[in-house]
Design a protein around this motif. Structure first.
Motif, PDB file in Angstrom:
ATOM      1  N   ARG A 197       0.819  -1.213   0.000  1.00  0.00           N
ATOM      2  CA  ARG A 197       0.000   0.000   0.000  1.00  0.00           C
ATOM      3  C   ARG A 197       0.856   1.268   0.000  1.00  0.00           C
ATOM      4  O   ARG A 197       0.373   2.356  -0.343  1.00  0.00           O
ATOM      5  N   VAL A 198       2.119   1.139   0.384  1.00  0.00           N
ATOM      6  CA  VAL A 198       2.979   2.322   0.465  1.00  0.00           C
ATOM      7  C   VAL A 198       4.187   2.243  -0.473  1.00  0.00           C
ATOM      8  O   VAL A 198       4.886   3.247  -0.649  1.00  0.00           O
ATOM      9  N   SER A 199       4.450   1.069  -1.051  1.00  0.00           N
ATOM     10  CA  SER A 199       5.635   0.921  -1.900  1.00  0.00           C
ATOM     11  C   SER A 199       5.418  -0.155  -2.956  1.00  0.00           C
ATOM     12  O   SER A 199       4.749  -1.160  -2.701  1.00  0.00           O
ATOM     13  N   SER A 200       6.010   0.048  -4.118  1.00  0.00           N
ATOM     14  CA  SER A 200       5.989  -0.962  -5.176  1.00  0.00           C
ATOM     15  C   SER A 200       7.258  -1.800  -5.176  1.00  0.00           C
ATOM     16  O   SER A 200       7.387  -2.739  -5.964  1.00  0.00           O
ATOM     17  N   ARG A 201       8.190  -1.485  -4.283  1.00  0.00           N
ATOM     18  CA  ARG A 201       9.498  -2.154  -4.285  1.00  0.00           C
ATOM     19  C   ARG A 201       9.474  -3.413  -3.407  1.00  0.00           C
ATOM     20  O   ARG A 201      10.087  -3.484  -2.343  1.00  0.00           O
ATOM     21  N   VAL A 202       8.703  -4.390  -3.884  1.00  0.00           N
ATOM     22  CA  VAL A 202       8.572  -5.688  -3.215  1.00  0.00           C
ATOM     23  C   VAL A 202       9.235  -6.721  -4.125  1.00  0.00           C
ATOM     24  O   VAL A 202       8.817  -6.903  -5.264  1.00  0.00           O
ATOM     25  N   GLU A 203      10.274  -7.397  -3.615  1.00  0.00           N
ATOM     26  CA  GLU A 203      11.111  -8.209  -4.486  1.00  0.00           C
ATOM     27  C   GLU A 203      11.278  -9.632  -3.982  1.00  0.00           C
ATOM     28  O   GLU A 203      11.253  -9.890  -2.771  1.00  0.00           O
ATOM     29  N   TYR A 204      11.476 -10.538  -4.940  1.00  0.00           N
ATOM     30  CA  TYR A 204      11.796 -11.942  -4.666  1.00  0.00           C
ATOM     31  C   TYR A 204      13.223 -12.173  -5.120  1.00  0.00           C
ATOM     32  O   TYR A 204      13.566 -11.897  -6.274  1.00  0.00           O
TER      33      TYR A 204
END
Length: 263
Positions: free
Chosen positions: A215-222
């Motif tokens: 909800r606060v960032s698009s920088r979610v990484e695998y």
């Protein structure tokens, strides 16, 4: 008392948070895996979640044996979410810019902290990676060696299509992030509200955190190099079908949730 020194460009002040409940019999293995990290530039906090055994004593003994500094704090409110939130907020209050979280029955690979640091330096606000089965606790049956990776892959794929993970206000891709293998920036954690302060049987706190961060960032990484080996004791206690039902919205409601012994 002076605060932490000003941050340099790209600097990561890394902490590792481990919630623990009645893990005296096995947490030394997790401590050994953390002590063996190639990147030892981190601080460790273990959150004793109202244990009834000697978990805190075992943590201090193991850390002293490996020369690993540790803060042992207590969270009396029972729950993985509550203990994790207390640990992360303790780390942030003491200068952490980024936190990696694992469980008290997992074995992170030797490059785990280094991989997490790389992801954070490159801008990740939340990072996760592969979860593999431990083989040192019990001997995995041949079919389990084949089926378990497929089951984890199915859960990862299923999560991307869950309606609750596809809400329009969520930024970036959904990444299945098991609580035993995830990291988060302090900035994103504070902005999103952090882990829900819940018990494991109430809510999957790791899934909730992922969507809160989204909800606060698009920088979610695998990251494929961020690897932990996780305990199979829940699988042994519940069986494959009920383990799947448990992880899919707690469809299985066992009498004993906090499994501590393996058959």
């Amino acid at each position: 008392m002076t605060g932490p020194a000003p941050l340099g460009a790209g600097e990561v002040r890394l902490w590792v948070v481990v919630p623990a409940f009645d893990e005296a019999a096995g947490i030394a293995g997790t401590i050994a895996a953390l002590a063996a990290q190639r990147d030892r530039d981190f601080r460790l906090v273990v959150v004793d979640n109202a244990s009834t055994d000697g978990t805190a004593v075992e943590v201090r003994t193991a850390c002293a044996a490996y020369g690993l500094g540790v803060s042992v704090i207590t969270e009396t409110r029972k729950g993985t979410g509550a203990a994790s939130d207390t640990g992360v907020r303790h780390a942030i209050a003491h200068g952490a810019t980024h936190v990696l979280r694992t469980d008290a029955d997992t074995l992170p690979v030797r490059d785990w902290t280094a991989a997490g640091r790389r992801a954070f330096i490159e801008g990740a606000d939340l990072v996760t990676g592969p979860m593999r089965a431990r083989t040192d606790e019990v001997r995995l049956r041949p079919w389990e060696r084949v089926v378990l990776p497929g089951v984890i892959g199915f859960c990862q794929a299923f999560g991307r299509f869950r309606p609750s993970n596809r809400s329009p206000e969520l930024k970036g891709p959904y990444r299945m992030s098991p609580g035993c293998n995830l990291g988060v920036s302090a900035a994103a954690y504070e902005a999103c509200g952090g882990f829900p302060r819940t018990a494991i049987e109430e809510l999957h706190e790791d899934r909730e955190l992922v969507n809160r961060v989204r909800r606060v960032s698009s920088r979610v990484e695998y990251r494929r190099d961020l690897v932990v080996h996780a305990s199979v004791r829940r699988l042994r206690a519940y069986g494959l079908r009920n383990t799947l039902r448990w992880y899919l919205d707690h469809g299985h409601r066992p009498d004993v949730v906090d499994v501590r012994e393996i058959a």
